[in-house]
Design an enzyme around this catalytic site. Structure first.
Site, PDB file in Angstrom:
ATOM      1  N   GLU A 256       0.779  -1.268   0.003  1.00 39.40           N
ATOM      2  CA  GLU A 256       0.140   0.143   0.165  1.00 39.40           C
ATOM      3  C   GLU A 256       0.788   1.094  -0.077  1.00 39.40           C
ATOM      4  O   GLU A 256       0.470   2.271  -0.741  1.00 39.40           O
ATOM      5  CB  GLU A 256      -1.070   0.026   1.261  1.00 39.40           C
TER       6      GLU A 256
ATOM      7  N   GLY B 120      13.460 -38.337   0.019  1.00 37.32           N
ATOM      8  CA  GLY B 120      12.995 -39.875   0.326  1.00 37.32           C
ATOM      9  C   GLY B 120      11.598 -40.066   0.086  1.00 37.32           C
ATOM     10  O   GLY B 120      10.780 -39.364   0.688  1.00 37.32           O
TER      11      GLY B 120
END
Length: 362
Positions: free
Chosen positions: A55, A292
């Protein structure tokens, strides 16, 4: 809401996306400011933690043209003073007459900006393109709402779902183009997580090798190592990036792992929710889960996977290690169902991005 409102909020969402990888532990936010006649006067996004909020950037660009105008913001303007001042106050000072918000701020410390604006006579409207704004800010919203990091499981596999051949070879299943994208994924994440099995088998460095750094703080390398088996020679223990080794609380820890964090055991490994709580406490907003099939299966079983990014190579092995280990599924009715978000060619490979059909309990 009009079609022009949608157009401007969609632009704000696109601006927010430009901050991904650089704002953590803050959210990504985009903002578009119109003048009183409805013309774009300024726009901006939050680029880095501690820097000006979206903003403020947009209001600086708009200057006096913001008075009497409209601001479109992807996240409710903050209502507190941290490293920067409250954005709700900046909008009031600029004289904006209308604020359109996509998503309410779930952080109780910063929330309340919409209420403050409305109490001072600003017309506030909420919910426009909320789904799109939530998606671009999914990591931070998960971090804020569920008090754990947002987890992306990344895998590479052949078309028949194999991550390694029968003899254990896995380099390289996918193309250089796909592997370059993985480094980009790492750079956009706060942490990269693997199990000790991956460290022992592949000795990865787990660094993000990209042309330009995306973030002020380096990516944290995390190893789930219940038995404290990470060798002193492992590349994840070098000084290229910080590393957190998580061991079980009953593990015998060698001297080179003296700095490891001890966590409870669960199902033969590290208690994953305890690990997520540890990372949350360290302000880790997003985690890239790379390591894994067993660890990936455990994360899925615990409902801790928020996004899946898979790279499929046009190859077939017919045998070898599967990309995913046991995930708590005994019958087709218990399958982890996902929704396709994106399917994109990457070199000779295919990138698929998916999300769970419904949010898991966190």
């Amino acid at each position: 809401m009009t079609s022009r409102d949608i157009q401007h909020m969609r632009r704000a969402v696109a601006l927010a996306a430009r901050g991904q990888g650089g704002t953590s532990p803050n959210p990504v936010v985009g903002c578009v400011v119109l003048d009183a006649s409805g013309e774009v006067a300024g726009e901006g996004f939050h680029a880095y933690a501690g820097g000006p909020h979206a903003e403020v950037v947009a209001l600086r660009e708009a200057g006096e043209r913001a008075r009497g105008g409209t601001a479109y913001v992807t996240l409710e303007p903050c209502n507190h003073t941290g490293r920067t001042g409250p954005c709700a106050g900046a909008l009031l000072e600029a004289g904006v007459a209308r604020v359109v918000v996509a998503v309410a701020d779930p952080n109780p410390v910063a929330a309340g900006g919409a209420e403050t604006l409305a109490s001072r006579g600003v017309r506030v409207e909420a919910g426009l393109l909320a789904e799109e704004a939530e998606r671009v800010n999914a990591a931070w919203l998960t971090f804020a709402r569920s008090r754990r990091p947002y987890v992306t499981w990344k895998f590479a596999a052949t078309l028949d779902g194999r991550s390694a051949a029968r003899d254990g070879t896995s380099q390289w299943i996918t193309s250089p183009e796909a592997r370059a994208e993985v480094h980009r994924l790492r750079a956009e994440s706060d942490a990269v997580l693997v199990g000790v099995g991956t460290v022992l088998a592949d000795d990865p460095s787990l660094t993000a090798r990209v042309p330009e750094p995306l973030r002020a703080r380096p990516v944290l390398r995390v190893v789930a190592d219940p038995g404290a088996r990470t060798p002193a020679s492992a590349r994840v223990l070098d000084d290229a990036a910080p590393t957190l080794v998580a061991v079980a609380d009953d593990a015998v820890v060698p001297p080179h792992l003296a700095g490891a964090v001890r966590l409870p055991r669960a199902d033969g490994g590290i208690h994953l929710r305890a690990l997520m709580a540890e990372l949350h406490g360290r302000q880790i907003v997003s985690v890239l889960l790379e390591g894994g099939p067993t660890l990936a299966g455990s994360f899925l079983r615990e409902g801790l996977v928020d996004r899946v990014v898979g790279y499929l190579a046009p190859a077939l092995l017919g045998a070898g290690a599967a990309a995913l280990g046991p995930a708590g599924v005994e019958t087709i009715a218990e399958a982890h169902r996902l929704e396709f978000e994106e399917v994109t060619p990457v070199g000779p490979d295919l990138r698929i991005v998916l999300r769970p059909q419904s949010p898991k309990e966190s």
